[in-house]
Design an enzyme around this catalytic site. Structure first.
Site, PDB file in Angstrom:
ATOM      1  N   HIS A 271       1.552   2.320  -3.460  1.00  0.00           N
ATOM      2  CA  HIS A 271       0.504   3.184  -4.014  1.00  0.00           C
ATOM      3  C   HIS A 271       0.698   4.620  -3.526  1.00  0.00           C
ATOM      4  CE1 HIS A 271      -1.939   0.193  -5.977  1.00  0.00           C
ATOM      5  NE2 HIS A 271      -2.181  -0.488  -4.874  1.00  0.00           N
TER       6      HIS A 271
ATOM      7  N   GLU B 231       0.820  -1.209   0.000  1.00  0.00           N
ATOM      8  CA  GLU B 231       0.000   0.000   0.000  1.00  0.00           C
ATOM      9  C   GLU B 231       0.858   1.266   0.000  1.00  0.00           C
ATOM     10  OE1 GLU B 231      -3.067   0.023  -0.695  1.00  0.00           O
ATOM     11  OE2 GLU B 231      -3.235  -2.166  -0.599  1.00  0.00           O
TER      12      GLU B 231
ATOM     13  N   HIS C 248       3.340   6.371  -5.371  1.00  0.00           N
ATOM     14  CA  HIS C 248       2.878   6.719  -6.715  1.00  0.00           C
ATOM     15  C   HIS C 248       2.155   8.075  -6.685  1.00  0.00           C
ATOM     16  CE1 HIS C 248       0.920   4.944 -10.637  1.00  0.00           C
ATOM     17  NE2 HIS C 248       1.732   5.935 -10.892  1.00  0.00           N
TER      18      HIS C 248
END
Length: 688
Positions: A473, A470, A476
């Protein structure tokens, strides 16, 4: 309501929403004003007397809906991570209204006419690469939304979208409710034999918090195979846990599986209206896969070796079970995890529970997840106790770039609670955009079992993996460096969005990272060498099970969304859910993935990813992205280029660019070739 905190940009650092001032009473007024403001902004675009230009159409669209975006981001996170009766009611009311609002924009003939005029003249406008891509993607979005349909078709499309929004919301809310209702309350501690003292204390505290003092509660996660099955020695209790897990949304709780069939039917009808043979063809068209055949070719390469490997594993586990019990019993789904852990412990001379004291949440977070990001990308993290999150357990961290420049905020919400949906995910509260002058604010939600008061939160190896995943993410989103909101952070094709998070998993087992965080929570002693070797040796243990479990869910999703619109059966709402159950069985058998002792990772009745979470005809994306991930992991480990230099390149070429470039083209430029599947087959031990 001038005091509504959504009506203006937040004055807090990074525009972190003013959670201390936000109440349930603020959401509906903010949604209503936000929709009205955006429609007025669209009206200004379409009534512009000057000829359409990139600025007065596309940039104006990018600037529109600021208030609606603010409230949508906050409420979307609250509805999934800290829901209540009030938020459920708001969500049920606003979801269909938001669907109608989106259609009012996407099906506006005047707006589409101005976009199409620009699109037809795109080569004459002198646009840079970002601008040209943005124009082309806006045109594609409007076409795929139905802007080219006639008025009668658009009327039916609007009705479908409204019903879908309401049904998907209903599915998500019911999923949380049936998961909570399926919690097992146990009266006798002997039934929990096999659990360690930490897990027993957590189960007792869970029962107390649910109104059952003096008992023990096993709450379910939103997967089929519950992690607790690996430890419980009582076979009958394991059977009850598995039954409670698999029956969610079926039987007495069958509304969700029937609702899923209706959702699939509506999606098929919408796809037909838009000119596609089925929803999968529609959904995959603008993904990196591009065609249903590309996805199915991947399935065809993976299913046979995965099933063969799983059947071999089943034979080993059944033999071990019979030898240990002296009974001629068949290995069942509730046995697999327990006997897998037993065989693993015997083969590698260590029990997985022995690892947990070395994975304490705070140390894994700071000395593992954050430390790895510092080593690879040069960033640093500092907790901001002065900033308030949306829940007492939601912690706020400030992230600094190389050189100490402020990068964004990261919120971590790690523990499970009845108000949180199952699983783990990343949300965005503020998206990065130089056009809007905004830096990113992102959230990670997990569902780690909360320890009893005063006890340490000890993680499983899978929990550790989820933390790293996670945060991939989150990186990102945090590393986004784009001009336009349309491209920000994780605004990339669904079958690419898992790629950065899966790459980030590689650092959890890198020796220099593992050595930094795997320390005993009481003594601080590093994990013994034999346990480190155990982790490395067992990484591929049970790969057949994991691959079949995942592929079964992916193929189930695919089957629901490959139904043609002309097929009336998905619209049959069977109150006892018999249709959905029969559909599942037939779909898995046809795909060659039906292994009795391995249920799909998600069944239809609780498959939130695809019936309320946006992964419809897209659950394949995890393994599609893993092809890129395995290839990239090999790149990171090959050669002697310093890790931070590779990290800078990976960030610059892939993580920072969001949707501003075609992801596969960017990957091919980064690697110097197209992605190859062989590293994935090797990683999963699926080669001959």
């Amino acid at each position: 309501m001038t005091s509504n905190p959504f009506f203006a940009r937040s004055p807090l650092a990074y525009e972190l929403p003013e959670f201390a001032k936000i109440g349930d009473e603020h959401y509906l007024p903010a949604f209503e004003r936000g929709m009205a403001e955006q429609l007025a902004e669209i009206q200004a675009i379409t009534s512009e007397v000057a000829a359409p230009t990139f600025d007065n159409v596309i940039v104006a669209l990018e600037r529109s809906g600021a208030l609606l975006k603010r409230v949508s981001n906050v409420f979307g996170n609250i509805a999934s991570s800290d829901s209540s009766a009030q938020s459920d009611a708001i969500e049920a009311e606003i979801s269909p209204r938001l669907a109608a609002h989106r259609d009012a924009i996407d099906l506006d003939p005047g707006l589409f006419g101005r976009i199409e005029t620009l699109y037809e003249r795109r080569d004459e406008l002198g646009l840079d690469k970002d601008q040209l891509r943005l124009l082309e993607l806006y045109h594609l979005r409007f076409v795929r939304a139905g802007a080219g349909l006639d008025f009668g078709q658009q009327d039916r499309l609007r009705a479908i979208n409204i019903e879908l929004a309401a049904s998907e919301t209903e599915f998500g809310q019911a999923n949380t409710a049936v998961r909570n209702a399926a919690t097992l309350i146990l009266d006798d501690i002997s039934e929990l034999a096999g659990l360690d003292s930490q897990a027993l204390a957590a189960a007792a505290e869970n029962a107390r918090s649910l109104g059952h003092p003096g008992k023990w509660a096993l709450s379910l996660q939103n997967v089929s195979n519950q992690p607790v099955l690996a430890a419980l020695t009582d076979r009958e209790v394991r059977r009850r846990v598995m039954a409670a897990s698999l029956e969610r949304g079926f039987g007495a709780d069958g509304a969700n599986s029937a609702l899923a069939a209706r959702i699939a039917s509506l999606r098929a009808e919408r796809a037909a209206l838009l000119g596609y043979p089925d929803h999968a063809a529609y959904a995959v068209e603008d993904q990196t896969a591009g065609t249903v055949s590309a996805v199915e070719d991947m399935f065809d390469r993976l299913v046979p070796p995965a099933v063969a490997k799983a059947r071999c594993e089943a034979g080993e586990l059944e033999a071990a079970m019979r030898a240990a019990t002296g009974e001629d019993a068949e290995l069942c789904s509730w046995d697999w995890q327990f006997w897998s852990e037993t065989v693993r412990a015997e083969r590698f001379s260590v029990d997985a529970e022995v690892l947990r004291p070395y994975f304490e949440l705070e140390r894994v977070l700071w000395d593992g997840v954050f430390y790895a990001a510092e080593q690879v990308y040069g960033i640093t993290v500092r907790e901001r106790g002065d900033l308030i999150g949306y829940h007492p357990e939601a912690r706020v961290f400030e992230v600094f770039d190389v050189g100490g420049e402020p990068l964004g905020l990261f919120l971590g919400d790690f523990f499970t609670r009845p108000s949180k949906r199952g699983g783990a995910w990343m949300n965005e509260l503020v998206g990065q955009s130089t056009l809007l002058g905004q830096k990113p604010v992102v959230v990670n939600n997990l569902n780690i079992s909360k320890p009893a008061e005063g006890e340490a939160a000890l993680l499983t190896w899978d929990n550790v993996r989820t933390l790293f995943h996670e945060f991939g993410h989150a990186l990102h989103g945090l590393f986004s460096e784009v001009r336009y909101p349309f491209f920000s952070g994780t605004e990339v094709p669904r079958d690419f969005v898992e790629f950065p998070s899966q790459v980030n998993e590689m650092w959890m087992s890198r020796p220099e990272i593992l050595a930094n965080y795997a320390r005993h929570f009481e003594t601080g002693e590093p994990m013994p060498t034999e346990l480190v070797e155990h982790i490395a040796a067992t990484e591929s243990f049970g790969e057949g099970f994991r691959t079949v479990e995942y592929l079964a869910a992916a193929l189930l999703d695919w089957a629901w969304h490959r139904i043609p619109a002309a097929d009336p059966r998905p619209g049959v709402l069977d109150p006892d859910s018999a249709y959905a159950e029969a559909f599942e069985e037939a779909a898995l058998r046809k795909a060659g993935i039906a292994v009795t002792a391995i249920p799909p990772r998600y069944r239809t009745g609780y498959f939130a990813h695809i019936f309320s979470g946006g992964y419809d005809a897209g659950y394949y994306s995890y393994i599609w992205s893993e092809v890129l991930d395995a290839d990239t992991a090999r790149w990171f480990t090959d050669g002697d280029v310093p890790i931070q230099e590779k990290g800078r390149l990976f960030r610059r070429e892939l993580l920072s660019r969001g949707g501003s470039v075609d992801p596969l083209e960017a990957f091919e430029a980064f690697r110097g070739r197209a992605p190859e599947i062989e590293p994935l087959l090797i990683r999963r031990r699926l080669t001959v």
